[in-house]
Design an enzyme around this catalytic site. Structure first.
Site, PDB file in Angstrom:
ATOM      1  N   HIS A 119       0.882  -1.172   0.000  1.00 19.51           N
ATOM      2  CA  HIS A 119       0.000   0.000   0.000  1.00 19.51           C
ATOM      3  C   HIS A 119       0.918   1.221   0.000  1.00 19.51           C
ATOM      4  O   HIS A 119       2.024   1.170   0.548  1.00 19.51           O
ATOM      5  CB  HIS A 119      -0.835  -0.066   1.287  1.00 19.51           C
ATOM      6  CG  HIS A 119      -1.887   0.979   1.432  1.00 19.51           C
ATOM      7  ND1 HIS A 119      -1.606   2.278   1.759  1.00 19.51           N
ATOM      8  CD2 HIS A 119      -3.242   0.917   1.299  1.00 19.51           C
ATOM      9  CE1 HIS A 119      -2.736   2.969   1.842  1.00 19.51           C
ATOM     10  NE2 HIS A 119      -3.748   2.159   1.561  1.00 19.51           N
ATOM     11  N   ASP A 199       3.368  -3.826   8.377  1.00 21.92           N
ATOM     12  CA  ASP A 199       2.118  -3.128   8.095  1.00 21.92           C
ATOM     13  C   ASP A 199       1.023  -4.168   8.315  1.00 21.92           C
ATOM     14  O   ASP A 199       0.822  -5.064   7.494  1.00 21.92           O
ATOM     15  CB  ASP A 199       2.130  -2.619   6.648  1.00 21.92           C
ATOM     16  CG  ASP A 199       0.779  -2.026   6.250  1.00 21.92           C
ATOM     17  OD1 ASP A 199      -0.207  -2.232   6.975  1.00 21.92           O
ATOM     18  OD2 ASP A 199       0.713  -1.371   5.185  1.00 21.92           O
ATOM     19  N   GLN A 202      -4.233  -4.834   7.365  1.00 15.68           N
ATOM     20  CA  GLN A 202      -5.214  -5.810   6.876  1.00 15.68           C
ATOM     21  C   GLN A 202      -5.198  -7.104   7.679  1.00 15.68           C
ATOM     22  O   GLN A 202      -6.038  -7.967   7.452  1.00 15.68           O
ATOM     23  CB  GLN A 202      -4.953  -6.144   5.391  1.00 15.68           C
ATOM     24  CG  GLN A 202      -5.241  -5.015   4.434  1.00 15.68           C
ATOM     25  CD  GLN A 202      -6.714  -4.589   4.417  1.00 15.68           C
ATOM     26  OE1 GLN A 202      -7.617  -5.364   4.701  1.00 15.68           O
ATOM     27  NE2 GLN A 202      -6.949  -3.328   4.099  1.00 15.68           N
ATOM     28  N   LYS A 225     -10.307  -0.109  10.802  1.00 14.57           N
ATOM     29  CA  LYS A 225     -10.503  -1.357  10.045  1.00 14.57           C
ATOM     30  C   LYS A 225     -10.857  -2.514  10.976  1.00 14.57           C
ATOM     31  O   LYS A 225     -11.070  -3.634  10.534  1.00 14.57           O
ATOM     32  CB  LYS A 225      -9.233  -1.701   9.257  1.00 14.57           C
ATOM     33  CG  LYS A 225      -8.933  -0.694   8.136  1.00 14.57           C
ATOM     34  CD  LYS A 225      -7.766  -1.155   7.314  1.00 14.57           C
ATOM     35  CE  LYS A 225      -7.129  -0.052   6.498  1.00 14.57           C
ATOM     36  NZ  LYS A 225      -7.891   0.346   5.311  1.00 14.57           N
ATOM     37  N   CYS A 366      -4.726   2.444  -3.565  1.00 15.00           N
ATOM     38  CA  CYS A 366      -3.473   3.007  -3.018  1.00 15.00           C
ATOM     39  C   CYS A 366      -2.322   2.013  -3.170  1.00 15.00           C
ATOM     40  O   CYS A 366      -1.464   1.909  -2.282  1.00 15.00           O
ATOM     41  CB  CYS A 366      -3.616   3.417  -1.558  1.00 15.00           C
ATOM     42  SG  CYS A 366      -4.879   4.642  -1.296  1.00 15.00           S
TER      43      CYS A 366
HETATM   44  N1  PLP Z   1      -1.634  -0.539   4.709  1.00 17.26           N
HETATM   45  C1  PLP Z   1      -2.595  -1.325   4.199  1.00 17.26           C
HETATM   46  C2  PLP Z   1      -2.259  -2.731   3.797  1.00 17.26           C
HETATM   47  C3  PLP Z   1      -3.894  -0.833   4.064  1.00 17.26           C
HETATM   48  O1  PLP Z   1      -4.849  -1.628   3.550  1.00 17.26           O
HETATM   49  C4  PLP Z   1      -4.162   0.494   4.455  1.00 17.26           C
HETATM   50  C5  PLP Z   1      -5.505   1.066   4.265  1.00 17.26           C
HETATM   51  O2  PLP Z   1      -6.253   0.631   3.429  1.00 17.26           O
HETATM   52  C6  PLP Z   1      -3.129   1.269   4.999  1.00 17.26           C
HETATM   53  C7  PLP Z   1      -1.876   0.711   5.104  1.00 17.26           C
HETATM   54  C8  PLP Z   1      -3.347   2.663   5.440  1.00 17.26           C
HETATM   55  O3  PLP Z   1      -4.226   2.710   6.527  1.00 17.26           O
HETATM   56  P1  PLP Z   1      -4.763   4.088   7.080  1.00 17.26           P
HETATM   57  O4  PLP Z   1      -5.341   4.818   5.904  1.00 17.26           O
HETATM   58  O5  PLP Z   1      -5.791   3.704   8.079  1.00 17.26           O
HETATM   59  O6  PLP Z   1      -3.611   4.821   7.672  1.00 17.26           O
END
Ligand code: PLP
Length: 409
Positions: A119, A199, A202, A225, A366
């Site tokens: 992401h 990260d 998910q 989430k 993203c």
């Molecule tokens: N990393 C992953 C794998 C994600 O799916 C997301 C959000 O969809 C993020 C990072 C970023 O999360 P946030 O927008 O809550 O900071």
């Protein structure tokens, strides 16, 4: 097979999703009533700042805030409360590590390893830092035959950071041996003295993470989430690093003492939480964890992957559909399925499904570089969570062919 939990979520019982199918929990989850009530309770009954006032409601707010830290710490099996730092989300958590750790510790020529499936939250901060400090950014390659990642030979003595998603927001499971492979990657990174960042945006909502079992240095995830409110997230920072890690931000409430020419920080977690934090949201995240603690995560994984399998079975019957991701792994423990329909833009598909009360996500999610690799400008993604039902998949599979027929006219 059904968890039958929609009744706990006002948006499904009386809100705008009452008669609709929501398949976008990977973007953000819906909130159970108790989480919404927790927010209202704070503002209506004991709204005050934390760790400052000594009057009753300020003490109550502070103790509820720290209770939430305790709940999160237990949820991820942190060794100490000092390892749980509240942030605004995964994005801030990773930027925290980049600015507070990597920017200070890395020198030109040092290597950072991420994957091709990240992401932007786990790509852009590293990309920018690498440019600014003349670092080498290396990528664990995605095998486009089986949609998994292999890092063999990539870690060297120059590697200082390995930062990877535990689960992709586009492909779902990307590590062939699941969490054991993440553990092996962590061990390999540690052998050369590199720090590892996960990260877990998910993965924590669907599979939790045992930070002690994994031995990761930093783990970032988002409250919204995992049934919590927006604006709050968590950065787990291993205890051993606290002495070497400067705060990401400095300001109110994080010092023992400040005089005109120097200041002394508090201990973690307080030194990492400068200014007024999202208090109501932190407390409500604690309530979300209470709710999640009642869920059997093994059953949840079975349930979500069952829904994914059912969707994949149906999609495989539609000749125009191409599915991305490792189908075996998704059928095993996935919570989302991404696909394209040949010669029809994903946005058209989603718009048509929307007219039939089905909410799916489309776009590059993203993860633009990943989409370039996949050869798709945009994909459609259906993601599941504990409130979904088999009928949700049936409805998508009923109306998707209609959408395709409409655009092929
Ligand atoms: N990393 C992953 C794998 C994600 O799916 C997301 C959000 O969809 C993020 C990072 C970023 O999360 P946030 O927008 O809550 O900071």
């Amino acid at each position: 097979m059904v968890f039958n939990l929609k009744k706990d979520f006002p948006i499904f019982t009386s809100g705008e999703l009452k008669d609709k199918v929501y398949l976008d929990s990977a973007a953000t989850s819906q909130k159970p009533k108790i989480v919404i009530e927790s927010l209202i309770d704070f503002y209506q009954n004991y709204n005050s700042n934390v760790h400052r006032g000594i009057y009753d409601i300020a003490e109550k707010a502070s103790s509820k805030y720290e209770e939430a830290r305790d709940k999160v710490a237990k949820f991820i099996n942190a060794e100490s409360l000092s390892e749980v730092i509240f942030t605004s989300g995964t994005t801030e958590g990773i930027n925290f590590v980049v600015d507070a750790w990597a920017r200070r510790k890395l020198s030109p020529g040092d290597e950072i390893i991420i994957t091709q499936a990240e992401h932007h939250a786990n790509l852009l901060p590293w990309q920018r830092l690498a440019k600014e400090l003349n670092l080498t950014l290396k990528y664990i390659k995605l095998d486009l035959d089986d949609f998994t990642l292999k890092w063999d030979g990539l870690i060297t003595s120059k590697t200082k950071i390995v930062s990877v998603s535990v689960c992709s927001n586009v492909l779902g499971p990307i590590w062939k041996n699941g969490i054991n492979e993440i553990k092996a990657l962590i061990e390999d990174a540690h052998k050369v003295g590199a720090k590892i960042v996960l990260d877990a945006a998910q993965s924590v909502p669907n599979a939790v993470i045992d930070v002690q079992m994994l031995g990761a240095d930093f783990v970032a995830f988002s409250g919204h989430k995992m049934l919590g409110p927006t604006g709050v997230g968590v950065l787990y920072i291993k205890k051993d690093l606290h002495d070497q890690l400067e705060p990401y931000q400095v300001g109110g409430s994080m010092v023992y003492s400040a005089v005109f020419d120097k200041s002394i920080w508090k201990e973690s977690p307080y030194k990492y939480e400068a200014g007024t934090t999202p208090i109501a949201e932190v407390i409500a995240l604690g309530t979300a964890v209470d709710y999640l603690n009642k869920i059997d995560f093994k059953e949840l994984a079975k349930f979500e992957s069952y829904l994914c399998g059912k969707l994949i079975d149906g999609l495989e019957q539609i000749p125009e559909v191409e599915i991305f991701g490792n189908r075996d792994l998704i059928r095993d423990y996935g919570h989302l399925v991404s696909f394209v329909v040949k010669n029809i833009h994903a946005h058209d598909i989603a718009a048509h499904l929307n007219t039939n009360d089905i909410c799916i996500r489309v776009g590059h999610h993203c993860a633009q570089p990943l989409h370039v690799l996949l050869g798709a400008e945009a994909t459609a993604r259906a993601s599941f969570y504990l409130y979904n039902e088999e009928q949700d998949v049936d409805r998508l599979l009923k109306f998707l062919p209609e959408a395709i027929k409409y655009f092929k006219r």
